[in-house]
Design an enzyme around this catalytic site. Structure first.
Site, PDB file in Angstrom:
ATOM      1  N   SER A  49       0.825  -1.231  -0.077  1.00 25.12           N
ATOM      2  CA  SER A  49      -0.057  -0.210   0.106  1.00 25.12           C
ATOM      3  C   SER A  49       0.817   1.265  -0.065  1.00 25.12           C
ATOM      4  CB  SER A  49      -0.986  -0.082   1.180  1.00 25.12           C
ATOM      5  OG  SER A  49      -2.104  -0.728   1.233  1.00 25.12           O
ATOM      6  N   LYS A  52       0.073   3.680  -2.762  1.00 24.60           N
ATOM      7  CA  LYS A  52      -0.840   4.773  -2.696  1.00 24.60           C
ATOM      8  C   LYS A  52      -0.192   6.032  -2.747  1.00 24.60           C
ATOM      9  CE  LYS A  52      -4.370   1.920  -0.685  1.00 24.60           C
ATOM     10  NZ  LYS A  52      -3.879   0.668  -0.267  1.00 24.60           N
ATOM     11  N   SER A 113      -5.898   3.645   4.479  1.00 28.04           N
ATOM     12  CA  SER A 113      -5.345   2.686   3.399  1.00 28.04           C
ATOM     13  C   SER A 113      -6.559   2.183   2.790  1.00 28.04           C
ATOM     14  CB  SER A 113      -4.338   1.812   3.617  1.00 28.04           C
ATOM     15  OG  SER A 113      -3.350   1.198   2.724  1.00 28.04           O
TER      16      SER A 113
END
Length: 421
Positions: A49, A52, A113
């Site tokens: 993640s 991102k 997230s």
């Protein structure tokens, strides 16, 4: 203060033996991009993640360019709704057919997230996640990332995307190096510093009435609280392990730290703590060269066709570096003059304006390793003319030519006469 916050005087391990459990790590100056520590920083690993951060960058850029706005409504489709309900994935629940603002989705992505929220934003910007992934890879190249591959917007393994993964193979994941991850974070917080206002939210209150804690447990009030931490992103998958990109500022000095492929949640924050402790206890911003610095023995350059026969040269501005404690004198200077400014005799030709760039001075350590800069910069400063040298008029130049002629004649005669004796 948390037990994990750095305290002056605290013992910290040497840079080559920090005892990190993470497979790769790096520390950079958050303002200049200077690298002060790295471990396997060029090894390509899963980023989960932390991907991102690229989605965040593109969203911020799209807002800046007027393509989308914070209060723009995004209608949730069935796929995004289903993904937000998928078990064992980080998500804020999103209802099919309901409108959410870009700001709500961005907060869900940056704080908790939220994977489905990320996909919704990707679809908004590019029409489809597949198109958005193409944009991510293109943007990575423009930002200077060297070893990367994005296959989806969220950082999940493609197998988790309910059979609708945008690119790559079924079990592909996004990959980068610690160095590229740090560069992405560096560009994100310097190009769009407002991201830290959202990244620093410890607990997000969403419209569903629930409170979602930030996965960055080093933020204020959370379990690994560390003084000055205000971002940035965590990530974890079976393939990538546990990663953390941290941003921290104390007494005006900002660092960005990255750890990749830790074996558990706590370990990644313990390693980030070690990195931050090491940075603040070991390095200090020092003025290595003052402004208007002149290299000894090379204070001037010769000038032809000018009212003066030389010009003083000096550094354009001061050079500051993060240096190890007591290491301020561990640097040497090298003066490099622009050859395009010189004639075949190695001299400048008038006129020369005060402040005109004539070359540069590089700074390198006398001993020890120089990691360089995350953005490829060098430790150097422009060298400029400290004064103006105007071009001499035709009469002066003519008299010099005549004087030079008779000087040459006299030297020749003198040599001949001397030869008689």
């Amino acid at each position: 203060m948390s037990q994990f916050a750095y305290q002056p005087g605290e013992a910290v391990a040497e840079s080559d033996n920090l005892g990190l459990k993470a497979e790769a790590a790096i520390i950079i100056d958050g303002k200049t991009g200077q690298i002060v520590y790295e471990k396997n920083a060029d090894k390509v690993l899963g980023i989960a993640s932390m991907s991102k951060m690229m989605t965040e960058y593109i969203i911020m850029e799209s807002i800046k360019n007027g393509k989308i706005s914070w209060d723009q409504k995004v209608k949730i489709n069935k796929y995004v709704h289903d993904l937000s309900k998928a078990p064992n994935l980080s998500n804020v629940g999103l209802t099919e057919g309901e409108d959410y603002t870009v700001k709500e989705l961005y907060q869900a992505m940056a704080v908790y997230s939220g994977n489905a929220a990320t996909v919704a934003l990707a679809q908004l910007v590019s029409g489809s996640e597949k198109n958005f992934v193409k944009l991510m890879n293109e943007k990575a190249k423009k930002l200077g990332l060297k070893n990367h591959r994005f296959v989806n917007a969220s950082g999940l393994n493609n197998t988790d995307l309910l059979g609708e993964y945008p690119t790559g193979k079924a079990d592909d994941e996004n990959v980068m190096t610690a160095k590229d991850t740090a560069l992405l974070a560096y560009r994100l917080i310097n190009d769009y510093p407002e991201v830290l206002k959202i990244a620093s939210i410890s607990k997000l209150k969403f419209r569903d009435g629930k409170e979602y804690p930030n996965f960055n447990w080093m933020l204020p009030g959370l379990i690994f609280e560390y003084k000055g931490v205000d971002g940035l992103k965590t990530g974890s998958t079976d393939y990538a392990g546990y990663g953390h990109t941290g941003t921290v500022i104390q007494n005006g000095q900002r660092y960005i730290t990255v750890v990749m492929k830790s074996t558990n949640k706590n370990e990644r924050f313990a390693d980030s703590t070690k990195l931050m402790n090491y940075a603040y206890s070991t390095f200090k911003k020092e003025k290595i060269l003052p402004a208007k610095y002149q290299v000894k023995g090379k204070e001037t350059l010769s000038v032809v066709k000018g009212k003066e026969k030389s010009v003083k040269i000096e550094s354009e501005k001061a050079i500051e570096l993060l240096v190890e404690n007591g290491g301020k004198d561990n640097y040497k200077t090298d003066l490099v003059i622009d050859k395009n400014k010189l004639n075949e005799d190695g001299k400048l030709t008038a006129p020369i304006k005060k402040g005109e760039k004539l070359g540069y001075i590089t700074i390198t350590p006398k001993k020890g390793e120089d990691y360089g800069y995350i953005n490829g910069n060098q430790t150097k400063v422009n060298v400029v003319a400290a004064e103006t040298v105007e071009k001499a008029n035709w009469f002066v130049l003519s008299m010099r030519a005549v004087g030079g002629f008779f000087g040459d004649v006299w030297s020749s005669v003198a040599s001949t006469v001397k030869g008689w004796f």
